[in-house]
Enzyme design. Structure first.
Site, PDB file in Angstrom:
ATOM      1  CE  LYS A  22      -0.966   3.082   2.441  1.00 34.84           C
ATOM      2  NZ  LYS A  22      -1.093   4.421   1.445  1.00 34.84           N
ATOM      3  CD  GLU A  51      12.515   0.556  10.052  1.00 36.45           C
ATOM      4  OE1 GLU A  51      13.009   1.986  10.123  1.00 36.45           O
ATOM      5  OE2 GLU A  51      13.606  -0.390   9.619  1.00 36.45           O
ATOM      6  CB  CYS A 102      12.882   8.698   9.083  1.00 32.36           C
ATOM      7  SG  CYS A 102      13.590   7.567   8.014  1.00 32.36           S
TER       8      CYS A 102
HETATM    9  P1  NAD Z   1       2.344   8.841   7.685  1.00 31.74           P
HETATM   10  O1  NAD Z   1       1.986   7.660   8.856  1.00 31.74           O
HETATM   11  O2  NAD Z   1       1.039   9.850   7.433  1.00 31.74           O
HETATM   12  O3  NAD Z   1       1.671   7.546   6.631  1.00 31.74           O
HETATM   13  C1  NAD Z   1       2.897   6.442   6.104  1.00 31.74           C
HETATM   14  C2  NAD Z   1       1.735   5.709   4.995  1.00 31.74           C
HETATM   15  O4  NAD Z   1       0.933   4.598   5.958  1.00 31.74           O
HETATM   16  C3  NAD Z   1       1.007   6.110   3.819  1.00 31.74           C
HETATM   17  O5  NAD Z   1       0.801   5.001   3.350  1.00 31.74           O
HETATM   18  C4  NAD Z   1      -0.254   6.265   4.090  1.00 31.74           C
HETATM   19  O6  NAD Z   1      -1.518   6.511   3.464  1.00 31.74           O
HETATM   20  C5  NAD Z   1      -0.375   5.536   5.392  1.00 31.74           C
HETATM   21  N1  NAD Z   1      -1.371   5.270   6.147  1.00 31.74           N
HETATM   22  C6  NAD Z   1      -1.634   6.135   6.894  1.00 31.74           C
HETATM   23  N2  NAD Z   1      -2.820   6.228   7.895  1.00 31.74           N
HETATM   24  C7  NAD Z   1      -3.043   4.594   7.412  1.00 31.74           C
HETATM   25  C8  NAD Z   1      -3.975   4.019   8.374  1.00 31.74           C
HETATM   26  N3  NAD Z   1      -4.685   4.693   9.199  1.00 31.74           N
HETATM   27  N4  NAD Z   1      -4.350   3.121   8.120  1.00 31.74           N
HETATM   28  C9  NAD Z   1      -2.671   1.955   7.251  1.00 31.74           C
HETATM   29  N5  NAD Z   1      -2.086   2.863   7.070  1.00 31.74           N
HETATM   30  C10 NAD Z   1      -2.197   3.934   7.321  1.00 31.74           C
HETATM   31  O7  NAD Z   1       3.593   9.380   7.381  1.00 31.74           O
HETATM   32  P2  NAD Z   1       3.938  10.161   6.228  1.00 31.74           P
HETATM   33  O8  NAD Z   1       3.436  11.272   6.273  1.00 31.74           O
HETATM   34  O9  NAD Z   1       3.745   9.673   4.982  1.00 31.74           O
HETATM   35  O10 NAD Z   1       5.682  10.221   6.028  1.00 31.74           O
HETATM   36  C11 NAD Z   1       6.618  10.803   6.812  1.00 31.74           C
HETATM   37  C12 NAD Z   1       6.975   9.942   8.310  1.00 31.74           C
HETATM   38  O11 NAD Z   1       7.595   8.729   7.654  1.00 31.74           O
HETATM   39  C13 NAD Z   1       7.834  10.552   9.415  1.00 31.74           C
HETATM   40  O12 NAD Z   1       7.057  10.289  10.708  1.00 31.74           O
HETATM   41  C14 NAD Z   1       8.510  10.215   9.020  1.00 31.74           C
HETATM   42  O13 NAD Z   1      10.124  10.184   9.814  1.00 31.74           O
HETATM   43  C15 NAD Z   1       8.105   8.753   8.821  1.00 31.74           C
HETATM   44  N6  NAD Z   1       9.458   8.062   7.898  1.00 31.74           N
HETATM   45  C16 NAD Z   1      10.242   6.965   9.153  1.00 31.74           C
HETATM   46  C17 NAD Z   1      11.083   6.136   7.495  1.00 31.74           C
HETATM   47  C18 NAD Z   1      11.592   5.433   8.608  1.00 31.74           C
HETATM   48  O14 NAD Z   1      12.762   4.437   8.249  1.00 31.74           O
HETATM   49  N7  NAD Z   1      12.597   5.210  10.179  1.00 31.74           N
HETATM   50  C19 NAD Z   1      11.410   6.173   6.749  1.00 31.74           C
HETATM   51  C20 NAD Z   1      10.648   8.036   5.813  1.00 31.74           C
HETATM   52  C21 NAD Z   1       9.976   7.973   6.573  1.00 31.74           C
END
Ligand code: NAD
Length: 490
Positions: free
Chosen positions: A187, A263, A297
Site C-alpha cells: 500500500k 520504521e 526520518c
Molecule cells: P504517514 O504515517 O502519514 O503515512 C505513511 C503511510 O501510512 C502512507 O502510505 C499512508 O497512506 C499510510 N497510512 C496513513 N494512515 C493509515 C492508517 N490509518 N492505516 C493504514 N495506513 C495508513 O507518514 P508520512 O507523512 O507519509 O511520512 C512521514 C513519516 O514517515 C515521518 O514521521 C517519518 O519520520 C517517517 N519515516 C520513517 C522512516 C524510517 O525508516 N524510520 C522512513 C521514512 C519516513
C-alpha cells in the site's frame, strides 16, 4: 534523457500503469474510482490513479494468499535471480524512474537518481541473501536427540510505505520479503503511487510470479488495510511512516497477533564537539539535513554545537544553506525541490514561526516564497530556546535549528531527551569521546563523523518510539522468516 522542463511532457508518467496490480493483472478499482496525483513543484495534476476500495484490498490479499505456498516452495536461487534482474532493470531505467520520483515527490533529479541506486541496491543485497537462509543442527542437551531449526517464510505480508522515498521505502521491504519467500500486498502513500507501480512493473518483468506482489494505491488507507489486518491469512505488517500511524497499526496487529516491523519517526540530534573537524561537520550537516529536502526520518532535527566552535559552524552552515538553489526538481542546477504538499509546508513554516516567536534568530531562510508549488527555503535558526516545538517535533523540512552546549554530558542529555531514537550524528576527533558518546546515544544508529548512515548492507532502524525491527543488513531477511524447531528423536 534530456532534462525535462514541462510536466505536460508525457514521458514516464504516461508509461506507468495507473491501475491496481492484483494477481499479476493490472486492473481498475471497483467502481472505476480514481484519484489525482499532483506535482508538488507546480500544484498541477500529473495523472489519475486507480483508487482501491476495501474489496480491492481483500482481492489483493486473496491473490497473495493463493500465491504463498507455491512461492514459498521456489528455489532460493530463483527468488534471488528475480531480484537481481529487477535490480538490473531499475538501474537501466535510472533516468526514467528518477524523473517519475521527481515529478510526484519533488526532490531534485540528482537526489532521485541517488534514490534509484539506493533502492536497487536493496534488491541486489537481498538477491544475495536469498540463497544464504540458514538453519541449525545441534545435539540436544541429553544427547539422545537432535535439534534441527529451519527458517520458513512468515507468510502473506502487508507493506505500507511513505511518500518521502517512494522507490527505496518499498524496495527495503519487498526485497527481503521476496528473498524470504513471502507474498505481499503493498500500500504505497497516496501522494506517490506512480514510482511504486513502476517498481511492480519491473518486478513482473523480472519474472516475479503472479500474485506474489500486489499493489493497491488508495485514498482510504485505514478502511482498505483494516480488514487485511483482521484477516487470519495475513501474517505480518511492515510499516514505514509516522509514529502516530505506527501506533494505530501496532494496535490493530495485536488483534491478529501479527509479526510487525515499524520504521517510524525520528528526531535526530547532530552533535558537534569542541574537537570536531568543523568543516567536515558542516559537510556532514548538509547531507544529514538536506537529503530529501529534509523530508527524511534520518534528517538531523536538532543541532547541538559546542560553544567554542558554534560561530564557525553557524557561519559555515549558513553560507552553504543560503547558496542552495531552490526550484523545480526537474530543472538543471536545482538542489532543493518543494515539500510534498501544502500541509507539510505549512507545518514547517509553523514550527519556524513558533521558534522565532520564542526568541530564535533566523540566520537564513525562514519565509515561504510567493510562487506556485510547496516551497520552503533552506533555513538556519540560532539561539533556539528550550521549549520551541521544533526541539521535540520532527521538522521534516529544510530547517536547521542550532543550540549550543559546553559540557559533553549536557549534550547527551539533550540528545536523548526525546521519545524518538532513530539516529544520532556525532562529530569529534577524540576516539575515547566518540566511543563514549556513541554508546550513550539512545538511538538505533549513529553517524560518527558521517552525515549519511543509510546502506543496504547495514541494519537500519530505531529504538524507543522510532520503531521495531531492522531493514537491510544480514539480519534484514529475518524480519520475513519464522524459526521452526524440529525435535529429532534418534
Ligand atoms: P504517514 O504515517 O502519514 O503515512 C505513511 C503511510 O501510512 C502512507 O502510505 C499512508 O497512506 C499510510 N497510512 C496513513 N494512515 C493509515 C492508517 N490509518 N492505516 C493504514 N495506513 C495508513 O507518514 P508520512 O507523512 O507519509 O511520512 C512521514 C513519516 O514517515 C515521518 O514521521 C517519518 O519520520 C517517517 N519515516 C520513517 C522512516 C524510517 O525508516 N524510520 C522512513 C521514512 C519516513
Amino acid at each position: 534523457m534530456s532534462t525535462m522542463t514541462s510536466t505536460s511532457d508525457p514521458g514516464p508518467v504516461d508509461r506507468v500503469p495507473k491501475l491496481l496490480f492484483i494477481g499479476g493483472r493490472w486492473r481498475a478499482a471497483t467502481g472505476g474510482r480514481t484519484f489525482a496525483v499532483e506535482d508538488p513543484a507546480t500544484e498541477a495534476v500529473l495523472c489519475e490513479v486507480a483508487d482501491a476500495s476495501p474489496e480491492d484490498g481483500l482481492a489483493a490479499l486473496d491473490a497473495a494468499a493463493a500465491a504463498q505456498p507455491g512461492w514459498a516452495a521456489t528455489a532460493p536461487r530463483d527468488r534471488g535471480e528475480v531480484l537481481r534482474r529487477a535490480h538490473d532493470l531499475l538501474v537501466g531505467r535510472t533516468e526514467e524512474i528518477a524523473l517519475l520520483i521527481t515529478l510526484e515527490m519533488g526532490k531534485s533529479l540528482a537526489e532521485s537518481r541517488a534514490e534509484v541506486a539506493y533502492a536497487a541496491e536493496y534488491l541486489r543485497w537481498f538477491s544475495e541473501e536469498a540463497p544464504r537462509i540458514s538453519g541449525e543442527w545441534r545435539v540436544n542437551s541429553a544427547g539422545d536427540g537432535r535439534i534441527v531449526t529451519l527458517r520458513q517464510p512468515v507468510g502473506p505480508c502487508l507493506l505500507i510505505t511513505p511518500w518521502n522515498a517512494p522507490l527505496a521505502m518499498p524496495a527495503r521491504k519487498v526485497g527481503p520479503a521476496i528473498a524470504a519467500g513471502c507474498t505481499m500486498v503493498v500500500k504505497p502513500a497516496e501522494q506517490t503511487p506512480l514510482t511504486t507501480l513502476a517498481l511492480a512493473a519491473a518486478l513482473a518483468e523480472a519474472g516475479l510470479p503472479d500474485g506474489v506482489l500486489n499493489v493497491v494505491p488508495t485514498t482510504a488507507p485505514g478502511p482498505v488495510t483494516a480488514p487485511l489486518l483482521r484477516d487470519r491469512r495475513l501474517r505480518k505488517v511492515s510499516f514505514t511512516g509516522s509514529t502516530a500511524v505506527g501506533r494505530t497499526l501496532l494496535g490493530a496487529a495485536a488483534g491478529n497477533v501479527l509479526r510487525t516491523s515499524m520504521e517510524l519517526g525520528g528526531n535526530a540530534p547532530f552533535i558537534v564537539c569542541a574537537d570536531a573537524d568543523v568543516a567536515a561537520a558542516v559537510d556532514g550537516a548538509m547531507t544529514a539535513k538536506m537529503r530529501n529536502v529534509g523530508e527524511a526520518c534520518v534528517a538531523a532535527n536538532r543541532f547541538l554545537v559546542h560553544a567554542d566552535v558554534a560561530d564557525e559552524f553557524v557561519a559555515g552552515l549558513t553560507a552553504r544553506m543560503a547558496a542552495l538553489t531552490v526550484g523545480r526538481g526537474v530543472d538543471d542546477g536545482v538542489r532543493v525541490g518543494p515539500l510534498i504538499d501544502a500541509v507539510q509546508r505549512d507545518r514547517v513554516a509553523g514550527l519556524v514561526d513558533d521558534a522565532v516567536r520564542r526568541g530564535a534568530r533566523i540566520a537564513t531562510g525562514g519565509r515561504v516564497p510567493e510562487r506556485a508549488g510547496y516551497f520552503y527555503p533552506p533555513t538556519v535558526l540560532t539561539d533556539v530556546p528550550a521549549g520551541a516545538r521544533l526541539g521535540s517535533e520532527e521538522i521534516f523540512g529544510p530547517v536547521a535549528p542550532i543550540t549550543t552546549f559546553t559540557d559533553e554530558q549536557e549534550a547527551v542529555r539533550a540528545a536523548n531527551d526525546t521519545e524518538f531514537g532513530l539516529v544520532g550524528y556525532l562529530y569529534t576527533r577524540d576516539v575515547g569521546r566518540a566511543v563514549r558518546l556513541a554508546e550513550l546515544l539512545e538511538t538505533g544508529m549513529v553517524g560518527l563523523n558521517r552525515g549519511l548512515v543509510s546502506d543496504a548492507a547495514a541494519p537500519f532502524g530505531g529504538v524507543k518510539q522510532s520503531g521495531l525491527g531492522r531493514e537491510g543488513g544480514t539480519g534484514g531477511i529475518d524480519e520475513y522468516l519464522e524459526v521452526k524447531y524440529v525435535a529429532l528423536g534418534l
